[in-house]
Enzyme design. Structure first.
Site, PDB file in Angstrom:
ATOM      1  N   GLN A   1       0.843  -1.191   0.000  1.00 27.42           N
ATOM      2  CA  GLN A   1       0.000   0.000   0.000  1.00 27.42           C
ATOM      3  C   GLN A   1       0.881   1.245   0.000  1.00 27.42           C
ATOM      4  O   GLN A   1       1.639   1.479   0.941  1.00 27.42           O
ATOM      5  CB  GLN A   1      -0.889  -0.003   1.242  1.00 27.42           C
TER       6      GLN A   1
ATOM      7  N   SER B   1     -21.677   5.716   6.128  1.00 29.12           N
ATOM      8  CA  SER B   1     -22.327   5.339   4.876  1.00 29.12           C
ATOM      9  C   SER B   1     -22.529   3.832   4.802  1.00 29.12           C
ATOM     10  O   SER B   1     -23.580   3.346   4.359  1.00 29.12           O
ATOM     11  CB  SER B   1     -21.490   5.824   3.691  1.00 29.12           C
TER      12      SER B   1
ATOM     13  N   GLY C   1     -24.408  -0.357   3.446  1.00 30.54           N
ATOM     14  CA  GLY C   1     -23.582  -1.541   3.272  1.00 30.54           C
ATOM     15  C   GLY C   1     -22.394  -1.228   2.368  1.00 30.54           C
ATOM     16  O   GLY C   1     -22.248  -0.111   1.868  1.00 30.54           O
TER      17      GLY C   1
ATOM     18  N   GLN D   1     -19.415  -1.665  -3.199  1.00 36.20           N
ATOM     19  CA  GLN D   1     -18.391  -2.181  -4.108  1.00 36.20           C
ATOM     20  C   GLN D   1     -17.485  -3.151  -3.354  1.00 36.20           C
ATOM     21  O   GLN D   1     -16.888  -2.787  -2.351  1.00 36.20           O
ATOM     22  CB  GLN D   1     -17.560  -1.019  -4.647  1.00 36.20           C
TER      23      GLN D   1
ATOM     24  N   GLU E   1      -8.711  -0.763   0.844  1.00 36.71           N
ATOM     25  CA  GLU E   1      -8.360  -0.737   2.275  1.00 36.71           C
ATOM     26  C   GLU E   1      -9.214   0.247   3.061  1.00 36.71           C
ATOM     27  O   GLU E   1      -9.504   0.025   4.238  1.00 36.71           O
ATOM     28  CB  GLU E   1      -6.876  -0.403   2.457  1.00 36.71           C
ATOM     29  N   ARG E   2      -9.648   1.335   2.426  1.00 31.27           N
ATOM     30  CA  ARG E   2     -10.523   2.277   3.137  1.00 31.27           C
ATOM     31  C   ARG E   2     -11.839   1.612   3.513  1.00 31.27           C
ATOM     32  O   ARG E   2     -12.344   1.779   4.622  1.00 31.27           O
ATOM     33  CB  ARG E   2     -10.793   3.515   2.272  1.00 31.27           C
ATOM     34  N   ARG E   3     -12.403   0.833   2.593  1.00 35.49           N
ATOM     35  CA  ARG E   3     -13.648   0.110   2.893  1.00 35.49           C
ATOM     36  C   ARG E   3     -13.430  -0.925   3.990  1.00 35.49           C
ATOM     37  O   ARG E   3     -14.298  -1.137   4.834  1.00 35.49           O
ATOM     38  CB  ARG E   3     -14.173  -0.565   1.618  1.00 35.49           C
TER      39      ARG E   3
ATOM     40  N   GLU F   1      -4.977   2.468  -7.986  1.00 33.23           N
ATOM     41  CA  GLU F   1      -6.188   2.821  -7.242  1.00 33.23           C
ATOM     42  C   GLU F   1      -6.017   4.163  -6.543  1.00 33.23           C
ATOM     43  O   GLU F   1      -6.888   5.037  -6.608  1.00 33.23           O
ATOM     44  CB  GLU F   1      -6.517   1.743  -6.203  1.00 33.23           C
ATOM     45  N   ASN F   2      -4.888   4.342  -5.869  1.00 29.68           N
ATOM     46  CA  ASN F   2      -4.661   5.579  -5.128  1.00 29.68           C
ATOM     47  C   ASN F   2      -4.411   6.774  -6.038  1.00 29.68           C
ATOM     48  O   ASN F   2      -4.881   7.879  -5.765  1.00 29.68           O
ATOM     49  CB  ASN F   2      -3.483   5.394  -4.165  1.00 29.68           C
TER      50      ASN F   2
END
Length: 280
Positions: free
Chosen positions: A37, A53, A58, A61, A78-80, A111-112
């Protein structure tokens, strides 16, 4: 087959229902963060907002994971994952893929980058890590991530700054614009002093650039009988052309009808890039 960096998020995220990959619900306790990461800091307030949220809607994604010796490892999302932990959820929807270390590293960076989640120093470190791991030049990396070569070079140059200045950039007390201006100053002592004044005086990038220009315009005291040599306009023009060509510092030192050209480089990859340009 190895996916290229240039495919972006469309290659990483699939709809919840797909004929090709199954979405499964994996216990959070079986999942560990991605060791590749590139983002080192996470906004706690943003994670809390995402958790709220998730409580209401739920995890829409699924995250992407790969199977490892003990459980699963996050590839993207990783945030999810962190927000789901904060919610107290026990499981999270995920897509399991078979991926190599290099593919995991590529996907995490893409992604980032596409979500603009990285600060400037994290981005620079990630670019350099990719170039080192896969033996890429800045030009090759620029093609893979869909950024210009000068964009890559500007970020990698930041890694030559003193650690305290890089810390300010990582914390957001200095912006990318501030860092780019300071990295062009040669003396480390002056870099540190300018950074200190920027933070304490809350200077804008324009104010910093004005101060650097003032410092550059100050002429040193003449020594007795020392004549001020006026630079050849042609030489200055050639220096400017070479700086644009090689995207780095260039100095032409002239003595009568001969001289030498000095090109600055900031690491091994930057040197390789310049050598390639010299051969074209």
């Amino acid at each position: 087959m190895k996916k290229s960096l240039g495919k972006g998020l469309d290659a990483l995220f699939l709809p919840m229902e797909t004929d090709e990959e199954e979405v499964v619900r994996i216990p959070l306790s079986d999942i560990r963060p991605n060791p590749y990461q590139p983002r080192k800091t996470f906004d706690d307030d943003a994670i809390r907002e995402l958790a709220e949220s998730i409580k209401q809607q739920g995890v829409i994604q699924p995250i992407i994971v790969r199977k490892v010796l003990r459980g699963f490892e996050i590839v993207a999302g990783e945030r999810r994952f962190r927000a789901s932990q904060l919610c107290g959820n026990e499981r999270i929807p995920a897509v399991v893929r078979e991926l190599s270390d290099s593919q995991v590293m590529e996907m995490a960076l893409i992604e980032n980058l596409q979500r603009e989640d990285l600060n400037a120093i994290e981005t620079a470190i990630a670019y350099e890590a990719l170039m080192n791991k896969f033996n890429l030049t800045q030009e090759e990396l620029s093609l893979k991530v869909g950024k210009s070569r000068s964009h890559i070079a500007n970020f990698v140059r930041l890694l030559s700054l003193p650690e305290s200045i890089k810390d300010h950039v990582s914390r957001g007390t200095l912006s990318m614009g501030h860092a780019r201006a300071i990295v062009g100053v040669k003396e480390e002592k002056l870099q540190l002093e300018l950074a200190k004044q920027c933070v304490e005086g809350e200077w804008s990038v324009r104010e910093l650039e004005d101060e650097i220009n003032k410092l550059a315009s100050r002429k040193p005291l003449k020594k007795k009988k020392e004549q001020v040599k006026k630079r050849d306009p042609f030489i200055e023009s050639v220096e400017s052309t070479l700086r644009d060509r090689f995207q780095t510092g260039v100095k032409i030192k002239q003595s009568k009808n001969k001289g030498k050209i000095e090109l600055e480089y900031y690491n091994k990859q930057d040197l390789e890039r310049i050598l390639e340009l010299l051969q074209t």
